[in-house]
Design an enzyme around this catalytic site. Structure first.
Site, short mmCIF file in Angstrom:
data_model
loop_
_atom_site.label_atom_id
_atom_site.label_comp_id
_atom_site.label_asym_id
_atom_site.label_seq_id
_atom_site.Cartn_x
_atom_site.Cartn_y
_atom_site.Cartn_z
N LYS A 124 0.84 -1.21 0.00
CA LYS A 124 0.00 0.00 0.00
C LYS A 124 0.87 1.27 0.00
O LYS A 124 0.66 2.21 -0.77
CB LYS A 124 -0.91 -0.02 1.23
CG LYS A 124 -1.52 1.30 1.60
CD LYS A 124 -2.55 1.74 0.60
CE LYS A 124 -2.87 3.22 0.74
NZ LYS A 124 -3.91 3.66 -0.13
N CYS A 166 -2.79 11.31 1.18
CA CYS A 166 -2.23 9.98 0.94
C CYS A 166 -0.85 10.09 0.34
O CYS A 166 0.15 9.74 0.96
CB CYS A 166 -3.15 9.23 -0.02
SG CYS A 166 -4.85 9.29 0.54
N1 SAJ Z 1 -0.98 15.13 -9.01
C1 SAJ Z 1 -0.06 15.77 -9.84
N2 SAJ Z 1 0.24 15.19 -11.04
C2 SAJ Z 1 -0.34 14.03 -11.45
C3 SAJ Z 1 -1.26 13.38 -10.61
C4 SAJ Z 1 -1.56 13.96 -9.39
O1 SAJ Z 1 0.48 16.82 -9.51
O2 SAJ Z 1 -0.02 13.59 -12.55
C5 SAJ Z 1 -1.34 15.72 -7.72
C6 SAJ Z 1 -2.83 16.01 -7.56
O3 SAJ Z 1 -3.18 17.23 -8.14
C7 SAJ Z 1 -2.97 15.97 -6.06
C8 SAJ Z 1 -1.98 14.90 -5.63
O4 SAJ Z 1 -1.06 14.77 -6.71
O5 SAJ Z 1 -2.62 17.18 -5.45
C9 SAJ Z 1 -2.57 13.54 -5.33
O6 SAJ Z 1 -3.65 13.25 -6.19
P1 SAJ Z 1 -3.93 11.83 -6.85
O7 SAJ Z 1 -5.15 11.98 -7.68
O8 SAJ Z 1 -2.72 11.35 -7.55
O9 SAJ Z 1 -4.10 10.83 -5.63
P2 SAJ Z 1 -4.98 10.85 -4.28
O10 SAJ Z 1 -4.09 11.34 -3.17
O11 SAJ Z 1 -6.27 11.53 -4.45
O12 SAJ Z 1 -5.24 9.26 -4.10
C10 SAJ Z 1 -4.14 8.39 -4.00
C11 SAJ Z 1 -4.31 7.22 -5.00
N3 SAJ Z 1 -3.09 6.46 -5.08
C12 SAJ Z 1 -2.52 6.09 -6.27
O13 SAJ Z 1 -2.99 6.43 -7.32
C13 SAJ Z 1 -1.30 5.25 -6.21
C14 SAJ Z 1 -5.49 6.34 -4.53
O14 SAJ Z 1 -5.59 5.21 -5.38
C15 SAJ Z 1 -5.27 5.90 -3.08
O15 SAJ Z 1 -6.37 5.12 -2.61
C16 SAJ Z 1 -5.19 7.13 -2.23
O16 SAJ Z 1 -4.05 7.90 -2.67
C17 SAJ Z 1 -5.04 6.72 -0.77
O17 SAJ Z 1 -6.03 6.80 -0.02
O18 SAJ Z 1 -3.98 6.23 -0.39
#
Ligand code: SAJ
Length: 406
Positions: A201, A255
């Protein structure tokens, strides 16, 4: 009956999903206000499809209470923050929940922990706590770790369609839980040991953090020499084995910006890439500030109050502000006594920060520079309204001529 402990972003949708699919579910949370709200039919956060799921679960008899229930199956989904200085996971809420369960549970109850845990947390903190209470693990109670993986914004779909991991000491318990989760999970359910479940995880989120940091570092390199990072990533990603994520104003949420720290906290000598990635992502709000300064200089704008930050949520189309890049940026400004920047987010209906506007038009009337921090559909659908502003687009959603990028 399943007693789900902790009715936040993970516990609540999980409880509703089990109830919808025919399990008898009682949701428990220590927050009186939250329980009152749920009992009166009011949700506490927005998520696509959550309202419908809530209605279905309620008609299937789900109930909410502050009391722990006597039963044989518990799912613990309470928060697991990290200590600011040591960066180690703070297990106090999970420990408290486990103790409360032990006060009431039936013999041979299964305690499934869904909260994210640093690798080794169950061995280091949970087992000793249970043994201290005189319970024999594997006889009086059983332990399992089933970390969630759903993504805010698409949680309900992913609850049903993501594959899941179940870590347990005893394969018979794992098999029983696999059957339980199959009541709604349509995807593969992998059974493993508890430590592997904990570690997998954490490294999923760490992998994403490192990949985003790579994209952010590229954005800085390209800015230094006037190259178009989006064009370059687009081309590189045509390679069959390259998949670079998107640069942005920082990494928020509870996360991805948190979990890598658990590894850094526990393995400080071994986490080089992971620590550097965290630092790069944490530096992005400052990079945005330097881009704002460039624009102010170029246009001879002296007044900070002419800057408007669009978006307070940590990412598009959610109303969750936890560790949002905009809040990180405001914090940095605050440290340098730079106050007065305007803020607007169509999805945040309460006043969170100073100079936050509740109406888009009022916000626009006050500013000369708009900084797109969050790519909500709202801004994508209202681009025409900002075309006379100076635009800094940190999310690459605006294609007007002259728009500034990261
Ligand atoms: N972000 C970027 N660039 C990207 C993707 C995201 O800058 O290409 C930023 C987003 O804007 C945001 C942050 O990263 O600020 C995180 O967003 P996210 O959509 O990547 O992820 P979370 O935090 O909403 O959810 C994550 C997910 N993990 C993965 O994709 C590996 C989700 O599947 C998990 O369940 C969740 O963390 C968790 O609860 O752990």
């Amino acid at each position: 009956m399943i007693n789900i402990i902790g009715l936040g972003y993970i516990g609540l949708p999980t409880a509703l999903m089990f109830a919808k699919n025919g399990q008898k579910v009682v949701g428990t949370d220590i927050d009186n206000e939250l329980i009152n709200s749920l009992t009166q039919g009011r949700l506490t956060f927005q998520e696509t499809g959550l309202e419908e799921l809530f209605q279905e679960a309620v008609s299937n008899g789900i109930s909410f209470t502050t009391e722990y229930q006597k039963t044989d199956t518990y799912i613990i989904a309470v928060q697991t923050p990290f200590a600011n200085y040591s960066k180690k996971l703070d297990p106090r809420y999970v420990i408290a929940a486990v103790n409360n369960v032990l006060d009431v549970c039936e013999k041979e109850a299964v305690l499934i922990i869904e909260s994210t845990l640093a690798p080794g947390t169950i061995d280091k903190h949970i087992r000793p706590e249970i043994e201290k209470r005189g319970f024999s693990i594997g006889k009086d109670v059983h332990l399992a770790h089933a970390p969630e993986r759903i993504i805010p914004g698409n949680m309900i779909y992913e609850l049903e369609h993501n594959s899941r991991t179940i870590g347990a000491d005893d394969p018979k318990i794992a098999a029983r839980l696999k059957k339980l989760y199959s009541s709604f999970c349509k995807s593969e359910i992998i059974m493993t040991d508890i430590r592997s479940a904990e570690m997998s995880k954490i490294i999923e989120n760490t992998y994403r953090d490192v990949n985003i940091a790579f994209a952010n570092e590229l954005a800085k390199i390209c800015r230094a020499d006037n190259m178009d990072v989006y064009e370059i990533i687009k081309i590189a990603n045509k390679h069959p084995r390259v998949n670079i994520l998107h640069p942005g104003p920082g990494v928020g949420g509870h996360c991805i910006s948190v979990d890598p720290w658990f590894l850094v906290g526990d393995y400080p000598d071994l986490t080089n890439i992971i620590l550097t990635a965290r630092k790069i992502n944490e530096s992005m709000p400052t990079h945005v500030l330097s881009r704002i300064r460039d624009i102010m200089r170029e246009h001879n704008i002296m007044d900070i109050s002419k800057i408007g930050l669009y978006g307070l949520a940590y990412k598009e189309n959610v109303n969750d502000i936890r560790k949002s890049p905009t809040l990180q940026l405001l914090e940095r400004m605050d440290e340098h006594l730079a106050f007065g920047v305007k803020v607007y987010d169509p999805l945040i209906e309460t006043r969170i920060v100073d100079h936050q506007f509740m109406h888009f038009e009022d916000f626009l009337n006050e500013i000369e520079i708009i900084v797109i921090m969050t790519a909500h559909d709202h801004i994508k659908n209202n681009m025409e309204l900002i075309k006379d502003k100076l635009i800094l687009d940190t999310k690459n959603v605006c294609n007007f001529d002259g728009v500034y990028k990261l």
